[in-house]
Motif scaffolding. Structure first.
Motif, PDB file in Angstrom:
ATOM      1  N   ILE A  97      40.695  35.622  80.989  1.00 36.16           N
ATOM      2  CA  ILE A  97      40.652  35.602  79.529  1.00 36.16           C
ATOM      3  C   ILE A  97      41.968  36.155  79.010  1.00 36.16           C
ATOM      4  CG2 ILE A  97      39.439  36.424  77.480  1.00 36.16           C
ATOM      5  CD1 ILE A  97      36.969  36.795  79.429  1.00 36.16           C
ATOM      6  N   LYS A  98      42.747  35.274  78.406  1.00 33.69           N
ATOM      7  CA  LYS A  98      44.055  35.667  77.881  1.00 33.69           C
ATOM      8  C   LYS A  98      43.851  36.356  76.534  1.00 33.69           C
ATOM      9  CE  LYS A  98      48.696  33.964  77.280  1.00 33.69           C
ATOM     10  NZ  LYS A  98      49.568  32.807  77.260  1.00 33.69           N
ATOM     11  N   LEU A  99      44.464  37.534  76.374  1.00 35.29           N
ATOM     12  CA  LEU A  99      44.270  38.340  75.171  1.00 35.29           C
ATOM     13  C   LEU A  99      45.529  38.449  74.315  1.00 35.29           C
ATOM     14  CD1 LEU A  99      42.192  41.279  76.673  1.00 35.29           C
ATOM     15  CD2 LEU A  99      41.348  39.227  75.525  1.00 35.29           C
ATOM     16  N   GLY A 100      46.595  37.886  74.732  1.00 33.39           N
ATOM     17  CA  GLY A 100      47.822  37.984  73.954  1.00 33.39           C
ATOM     18  C   GLY A 100      48.875  37.070  74.528  1.00 33.39           C
ATOM     19  N   ASN A 101      50.078  37.165  73.988  1.00 32.29           N
ATOM     20  CA  ASN A 101      51.133  36.234  74.366  1.00 32.29           C
ATOM     21  C   ASN A 101      52.328  36.875  75.047  1.00 32.29           C
ATOM     22  OD1 ASN A 101      49.854  33.907  73.383  1.00 32.29           O
ATOM     23  ND2 ASN A 101      50.360  34.531  71.295  1.00 32.29           N
ATOM     24  N   ASN A 102      52.219  38.125  75.455  1.00 30.29           N
ATOM     25  CA  ASN A 102      53.381  38.682  76.149  1.00 30.29           C
ATOM     26  C   ASN A 102      52.978  39.179  77.529  1.00 30.29           C
ATOM     27  OD1 ASN A 102      52.544  41.439  76.042  1.00 30.29           O
ATOM     28  ND2 ASN A 102      53.239  41.565  73.937  1.00 30.29           N
ATOM     29  N   ASP A 103      53.921  39.737  78.251  1.00 26.08           N
ATOM     30  CA  ASP A 103      53.669  40.151  79.629  1.00 26.08           C
ATOM     31  C   ASP A 103      53.573  41.667  79.783  1.00 26.08           C
ATOM     32  OD1 ASP A 103      56.287  40.776  79.196  1.00 26.08           O
ATOM     33  OD2 ASP A 103      57.064  39.780  80.972  1.00 26.08           O
ATOM     34  N   SER A 104      53.155  42.352  78.718  1.00 23.20           N
ATOM     35  CA  SER A 104      53.097  43.811  78.803  1.00 23.20           C
ATOM     36  C   SER A 104      51.982  44.282  79.724  1.00 23.20           C
ATOM     37  CB  SER A 104      52.934  44.423  77.413  1.00 23.20           C
ATOM     38  OG  SER A 104      51.725  43.992  76.818  1.00 23.20           O
ATOM     39  N   GLY A 105      50.842  43.654  79.702  1.00 27.82           N
ATOM     40  CA  GLY A 105      49.756  44.008  80.601  1.00 27.82           C
ATOM     41  C   GLY A 105      49.049  45.294  80.235  1.00 27.82           C
ATOM     42  N   TYR A 106      48.040  45.630  81.043  1.00 29.07           N
ATOM     43  CA  TYR A 106      47.193  46.790  80.772  1.00 29.07           C
ATOM     44  C   TYR A 106      47.107  47.694  81.991  1.00 29.07           C
ATOM     45  CZ  TYR A 106      45.789  43.806  76.903  1.00 29.07           C
ATOM     46  OH  TYR A 106      45.791  43.004  75.797  1.00 29.07           O
ATOM     47  N   SER A 107      46.980  48.984  81.743  1.00 31.70           N
ATOM     48  CA  SER A 107      46.834  49.933  82.845  1.00 31.70           C
ATOM     49  C   SER A 107      45.409  50.437  82.988  1.00 31.70           C
ATOM     50  CB  SER A 107      47.778  51.122  82.654  1.00 31.70           C
ATOM     51  OG  SER A 107      47.437  51.832  81.479  1.00 31.70           O
ATOM     52  N   GLY A 108      44.570  50.250  81.984  1.00 26.77           N
ATOM     53  CA  GLY A 108      43.201  50.740  82.081  1.00 26.77           C
ATOM     54  C   GLY A 108      42.264  49.991  81.165  1.00 26.77           C
ATOM     55  N   ILE A 109      40.955  50.181  81.420  1.00 19.12           N
ATOM     56  CA  ILE A 109      39.920  49.517  80.631  1.00 19.12           C
ATOM     57  C   ILE A 109      38.683  50.410  80.597  1.00 19.12           C
ATOM     58  CG2 ILE A 109      39.021  48.254  82.630  1.00 19.12           C
ATOM     59  CD1 ILE A 109      38.397  45.904  80.745  1.00 19.12           C
ATOM     60  N   CYS A 110      38.010  50.420  79.453  1.00 18.03           N
ATOM     61  CA  CYS A 110      36.699  51.055  79.345  1.00 18.03           C
ATOM     62  C   CYS A 110      35.898  50.260  78.310  1.00 18.03           C
ATOM     63  CB  CYS A 110      36.787  52.539  78.999  1.00 18.03           C
ATOM     64  SG  CYS A 110      37.463  52.888  77.383  1.00 18.03           S
ATOM     65  N   TYR A 111      34.604  50.528  78.244  1.00 18.55           N
ATOM     66  CA  TYR A 111      33.724  49.771  77.353  1.00 18.55           C
ATOM     67  C   TYR A 111      32.888  50.755  76.546  1.00 18.55           C
ATOM     68  CZ  TYR A 111      30.273  46.327  75.840  1.00 18.55           C
ATOM     69  OH  TYR A 111      29.466  45.516  75.086  1.00 18.55           O
ATOM     70  N   SER A 112      32.808  50.519  75.231  1.00 16.80           N
ATOM     71  CA  SER A 112      32.019  51.384  74.361  1.00 16.80           C
ATOM     72  C   SER A 112      31.607  50.613  73.116  1.00 16.80           C
ATOM     73  CB  SER A 112      32.848  52.615  73.959  1.00 16.80           C
ATOM     74  OG  SER A 112      32.125  53.430  73.074  1.00 16.80           O
ATOM     75  N   ASP A 113      30.347  50.736  72.749  1.00 18.20           N
ATOM     76  CA  ASP A 113      29.830  50.156  71.504  1.00 18.20           C
ATOM     77  C   ASP A 113      30.197  48.686  71.321  1.00 18.20           C
ATOM     78  OD1 ASP A 113      28.613  52.545  70.774  1.00 18.20           O
ATOM     79  OD2 ASP A 113      30.416  53.263  69.771  1.00 18.20           O
ATOM     80  N   GLY A 114      30.055  47.893  72.388  1.00 20.54           N
ATOM     81  CA  GLY A 114      30.279  46.455  72.286  1.00 20.54           C
ATOM     82  C   GLY A 114      31.723  46.011  72.344  1.00 20.54           C
ATOM     83  N   GLU A 115      32.641  46.928  72.663  1.00 21.34           N
ATOM     84  CA  GLU A 115      34.053  46.561  72.705  1.00 21.34           C
ATOM     85  C   GLU A 115      34.728  47.119  73.952  1.00 21.34           C
ATOM     86  OE1 GLU A 115      35.394  46.168  68.144  1.00 21.34           O
ATOM     87  OE2 GLU A 115      35.143  48.232  68.831  1.00 21.34           O
ATOM     88  N   PHE A 116      35.686  46.367  74.441  1.00 25.03           N
ATOM     89  CA  PHE A 116      36.532  46.809  75.550  1.00 25.03           C
ATOM     90  C   PHE A 116      37.783  47.451  74.967  1.00 25.03           C
ATOM     91  CE2 PHE A 116      34.053  43.365  77.313  1.00 25.03           C
ATOM     92  CZ  PHE A 116      33.724  43.829  78.567  1.00 25.03           C
ATOM     93  N   TRP A 117      38.118  48.617  75.490  1.00 24.57           N
ATOM     94  CA  TRP A 117      39.335  49.318  75.095  1.00 24.57           C
ATOM     95  C   TRP A 117      40.310  49.201  76.258  1.00 24.57           C
ATOM     96  CZ3 TRP A 117      39.817  52.818  70.709  1.00 24.57           C
ATOM     97  CH2 TRP A 117      38.714  52.760  69.845  1.00 24.57           C
ATOM     98  N   LEU A 118      41.510  48.709  75.970  1.00 22.90           N
ATOM     99  CA  LEU A 118      42.509  48.466  77.005  1.00 22.90           C
ATOM    100  C   LEU A 118      43.762  49.282  76.711  1.00 22.90           C
ATOM    101  CD1 LEU A 118      41.661  44.813  76.607  1.00 22.90           C
ATOM    102  CD2 LEU A 118      41.718  45.787  78.894  1.00 22.90           C
ATOM    103  N   SER A 119      44.126  50.123  77.677  1.00 30.91           N
ATOM    104  CA  SER A 119      45.340  50.921  77.488  1.00 30.91           C
ATOM    105  C   SER A 119      46.542  50.105  77.957  1.00 30.91           C
ATOM    106  CB  SER A 119      45.244  52.237  78.261  1.00 30.91           C
ATOM    107  OG  SER A 119      45.071  51.991  79.640  1.00 30.91           O
ATOM    108  N   PRO A 120      47.644  50.207  77.226  1.00 22.09           N
ATOM    109  CA  PRO A 120      48.822  49.394  77.551  1.00 22.09           C
ATOM    110  C   PRO A 120      49.542  49.912  78.784  1.00 22.09           C
ATOM    111  CG  PRO A 120      49.319  50.881  75.762  1.00 22.09           C
ATOM    112  CD  PRO A 120      47.851  51.051  76.067  1.00 22.09           C
ATOM    113  N   ARG A 121      50.148  49.000  79.501  1.00 21.86           N
ATOM    114  CA  ARG A 121      50.968  49.397  80.644  1.00 21.86           C
ATOM    115  C   ARG A 121      52.409  49.619  80.209  1.00 21.86           C
ATOM    116  NH1 ARG A 121      52.512  46.386  86.179  1.00 21.86           N
ATOM    117  NH2 ARG A 121      53.059  48.260  87.327  1.00 21.86           N
ATOM    118  N   ARG A 122      52.937  48.757  79.358  1.00 17.29           N
ATOM    119  CA  ARG A 122      54.324  48.888  78.905  1.00 17.29           C
ATOM    120  C   ARG A 122      54.418  48.969  77.391  1.00 17.29           C
ATOM    121  NH1 ARG A 122      54.481  45.114  82.869  1.00 17.29           N
ATOM    122  NH2 ARG A 122      55.546  45.778  84.741  1.00 17.29           N
TER     123      ARG A 122
END
Length: 188
Positions: free
Chosen positions: A127-152
Protein backbone atom coordinates in the motif's frame (compact mmCIF):
# COMPACT_ATOMS: atom_id res chain seq x y z
CA UNK A 1 7.36 -20.45 21.60
CA UNK A 2 6.34 -23.65 23.45
CA UNK A 3 9.43 -23.53 25.70
CA UNK A 4 11.92 -22.78 22.93
CA UNK A 5 13.69 -19.46 22.47
CA UNK A 6 14.10 -18.49 18.80
CA UNK A 7 16.95 -16.06 18.14
CA UNK A 8 16.30 -14.01 15.00
CA UNK A 9 19.50 -13.54 12.96
CA UNK A 10 20.50 -9.96 12.29
CA UNK A 11 24.26 -10.50 11.89
CA UNK A 12 24.10 -14.29 12.18
CA UNK A 13 23.26 -16.41 9.16
CA UNK A 14 20.73 -18.83 10.65
CA UNK A 15 18.06 -19.05 13.36
CA UNK A 16 19.27 -20.35 16.73
CA UNK A 17 16.90 -22.37 18.91
CA UNK A 18 17.45 -22.77 22.65
CA UNK A 19 15.35 -25.29 24.60
CA UNK A 20 14.77 -23.38 27.83
CA UNK A 21 14.29 -26.56 29.88
CA UNK A 22 17.37 -28.49 28.76
CA UNK A 23 19.41 -25.53 27.39
CA UNK A 24 20.13 -27.61 24.26
CA UNK A 25 20.77 -25.54 21.15
CA UNK A 26 19.99 -26.17 17.51
CA UNK A 27 20.08 -24.29 14.20
CA UNK A 28 17.41 -23.75 11.61
CA UNK A 29 19.25 -23.15 8.35
CA UNK A 30 18.06 -20.31 6.13
CA UNK A 31 18.43 -20.75 2.38
CA UNK A 32 21.67 -19.01 1.37
CA UNK A 33 19.90 -16.95 -1.32
CA UNK A 34 18.17 -15.01 1.47
CA UNK A 35 21.19 -14.14 3.59
CA UNK A 36 23.30 -11.02 3.49
CA UNK A 37 26.97 -11.76 4.12
CA UNK A 38 27.47 -8.32 5.68
CA UNK A 39 24.73 -8.92 8.26
CA UNK A 40 21.45 -7.02 8.40
CA UNK A 41 19.45 -10.18 7.73
CA UNK A 42 16.24 -9.93 9.81
CA UNK A 43 14.93 -7.64 12.54
CA UNK A 44 11.14 -7.55 12.35
CA UNK A 45 9.42 -10.67 13.58
CA UNK A 46 5.97 -11.63 14.76
CA UNK A 47 4.65 -14.75 16.48
CA UNK A 48 1.16 -16.05 15.74
CA UNK A 49 0.09 -19.48 16.89
CA UNK A 50 2.87 -21.92 15.88
CA UNK A 51 4.46 -19.59 13.34
CA UNK A 52 7.14 -16.93 13.44
CA UNK A 53 7.15 -14.39 10.62
CA UNK A 54 10.48 -12.72 9.79
CA UNK A 55 10.98 -9.72 7.51
CA UNK A 56 14.24 -9.14 5.63
CA UNK A 57 16.35 -6.06 6.17
CA UNK A 58 18.78 -6.30 3.24
CA UNK A 59 16.76 -8.82 1.25
CA UNK A 60 13.16 -8.33 0.05
CA UNK A 61 12.00 -11.59 1.66
CA UNK A 62 9.47 -12.80 4.22
CA UNK A 63 10.01 -16.07 6.11
CA UNK A 64 7.24 -18.05 7.78
CA UNK A 65 8.83 -20.46 10.25
CA UNK A 66 6.68 -23.38 11.41
CA UNK A 67 7.78 -23.97 15.02
CA UNK A 68 6.27 -27.49 15.04
CA UNK A 69 8.70 -28.88 12.45
CA UNK A 70 11.06 -25.91 11.85
CA UNK A 71 10.23 -25.77 8.16
CA UNK A 72 10.40 -22.39 6.42
CA UNK A 73 8.15 -20.94 3.73
CA UNK A 74 9.84 -18.18 1.71
CA UNK A 75 8.03 -15.29 0.02
CA UNK A 76 10.23 -13.06 -2.12
CA UNK A 77 9.19 -9.64 -3.29
CA UNK A 78 10.48 -8.53 -6.68
CA UNK A 79 11.74 -5.03 -7.32
CA UNK A 80 8.66 -4.34 -9.41
CA UNK A 81 6.45 -5.30 -6.47
CA UNK A 82 8.34 -2.96 -4.15
CA UNK A 83 7.55 0.07 -6.29
CA UNK A 84 10.22 1.19 -8.70
CA UNK A 85 10.85 4.50 -6.92
CA UNK A 86 12.90 2.72 -4.22
CA UNK A 87 16.18 4.51 -4.92
CA UNK A 88 17.85 3.74 -1.57
CA UNK A 89 18.16 -0.01 -1.55
CA UNK A 90 20.01 -0.32 1.75
CA UNK A 91 17.09 -1.63 3.83
CA UNK A 92 13.63 -3.03 3.14
CA UNK A 93 12.04 -3.57 6.57
CA UNK A 94 12.87 -2.29 10.04
CA UNK A 95 11.89 -4.00 13.27
CA UNK A 96 8.34 -2.93 14.04
CA UNK A 97 5.14 -4.64 12.95
CA UNK A 98 1.46 -4.32 13.80
CA UNK A 99 -0.99 -7.22 13.87
CA UNK A 100 -4.63 -6.41 13.15
CA UNK A 101 -7.52 -8.69 12.18
CA UNK A 102 -5.41 -11.53 10.75
CA UNK A 103 -2.98 -9.22 8.95
CA UNK A 104 0.55 -8.08 9.69
CA UNK A 105 1.43 -4.51 8.69
CA UNK A 106 5.10 -3.70 8.17
CA UNK A 107 6.41 -0.31 6.98
CA UNK A 108 9.05 -0.09 4.28
CA UNK A 109 12.27 1.72 5.21
CA UNK A 110 12.91 3.46 1.90
CA UNK A 111 9.55 4.15 0.32
CA UNK A 112 6.34 5.55 1.68
CA UNK A 113 4.51 2.25 1.71
CA UNK A 114 3.28 -0.45 4.06
CA UNK A 115 3.23 -4.19 3.43
CA UNK A 116 -0.09 -5.83 4.40
CA UNK A 117 0.42 -9.59 4.85
CA UNK A 118 -2.42 -12.07 5.42
CA UNK A 119 -1.00 -14.49 7.99
CA UNK A 120 -2.63 -17.75 6.87
CA UNK A 121 -2.33 -17.49 3.08
CA UNK A 122 0.83 -15.32 2.95
CA UNK A 123 -0.89 -13.18 0.31
CA UNK A 124 0.21 -9.58 0.51
CA UNK A 125 -0.28 -6.18 -0.94
CA UNK A 126 1.92 -3.12 -0.95
CA UNK A 127 0.00 0.00 0.00
CA UNK A 128 1.69 3.14 -1.26
CA UNK A 129 1.20 6.07 1.13
CA UNK A 130 3.11 8.84 -0.58
CA UNK A 131 5.31 9.83 -3.47
CA UNK A 132 8.81 10.05 -2.09
CA UNK A 133 11.45 7.63 -0.85
CA UNK A 134 11.73 8.81 2.74
CA UNK A 135 10.25 5.64 4.22
CA UNK A 136 9.29 4.77 7.78
CA UNK A 137 11.19 3.55 10.81
CA UNK A 138 8.25 2.48 12.96
CA UNK A 139 4.54 1.72 13.11
CA UNK A 140 1.85 1.45 15.78
CA UNK A 141 -1.95 1.29 15.75
CA UNK A 142 -4.41 3.23 17.90
CA UNK A 143 -8.07 4.20 17.62
CA UNK A 144 -8.48 2.98 14.04
CA UNK A 145 -5.33 4.61 12.67
CA UNK A 146 -1.77 3.59 11.93
CA UNK A 147 0.92 5.96 13.16
CA UNK A 148 4.14 5.83 11.14
CA UNK A 149 7.36 7.43 12.31
CA UNK A 150 9.57 8.84 9.55
CA UNK A 151 12.94 7.39 8.71
CA UNK A 152 14.36 10.46 6.95
CA UNK A 153 11.54 12.95 6.63
CA UNK A 154 10.57 15.09 9.59
CA UNK A 155 6.81 14.46 9.53
CA UNK A 156 4.84 11.84 11.41
CA UNK A 157 2.21 10.13 9.23
CA UNK A 158 -1.23 9.03 10.45
CA UNK A 159 -2.92 6.63 8.05
CA UNK A 160 -6.56 5.57 8.16
CA UNK A 161 -6.81 2.38 6.11
CA UNK A 162 -10.63 2.41 6.07
CA UNK A 163 -10.95 5.74 4.27
CA UNK A 164 -7.56 5.82 2.50
CA UNK A 165 -6.51 9.12 4.03
CA UNK A 166 -3.15 10.03 5.45
CA UNK A 167 -2.42 13.09 7.59
CA UNK A 168 0.96 14.50 8.47
CA UNK A 169 2.05 16.08 11.73
CA UNK A 170 5.12 18.29 11.95
CA UNK A 171 7.70 16.80 14.25
CA UNK A 172 8.40 20.21 15.78
CA UNK A 173 5.48 21.22 18.00
CA UNK A 174 4.77 24.89 18.72
CA UNK A 175 3.38 25.87 22.12
CA UNK A 176 3.09 22.17 23.04
CA UNK A 177 0.46 21.62 20.33
CA UNK A 178 0.62 19.25 17.39
CA UNK A 179 0.35 21.00 14.07
CA UNK A 180 -1.25 19.15 11.20
CA UNK A 181 0.56 20.13 8.04
CA UNK A 182 -1.38 18.24 5.41
CA UNK A 183 -3.92 15.61 4.50
CA UNK A 184 -4.29 13.63 1.30
CA UNK A 185 -6.41 10.86 -0.17
CA UNK A 186 -4.18 7.97 -1.20
CA UNK A 187 -6.80 6.10 -3.24
CA UNK A 188 -5.77 5.29 -6.76
Amino acid sequence: VNGTLYLIPFNAEDIVLVNLKTMDMALVKIDGRFKCKEGKNFMASFVKDDYIYLFGVSQPVILKLNTCDNSIEYITLTKEQIIQENKNKDDYFGKQVVYKDGYIFVPFCNIQAVLKLECDTMEYQIIKLGNNDSGYSGICYSDGEFWLSPRRNENLAIWNEDNDFIRYIASQCKNDELSYIGIENISN
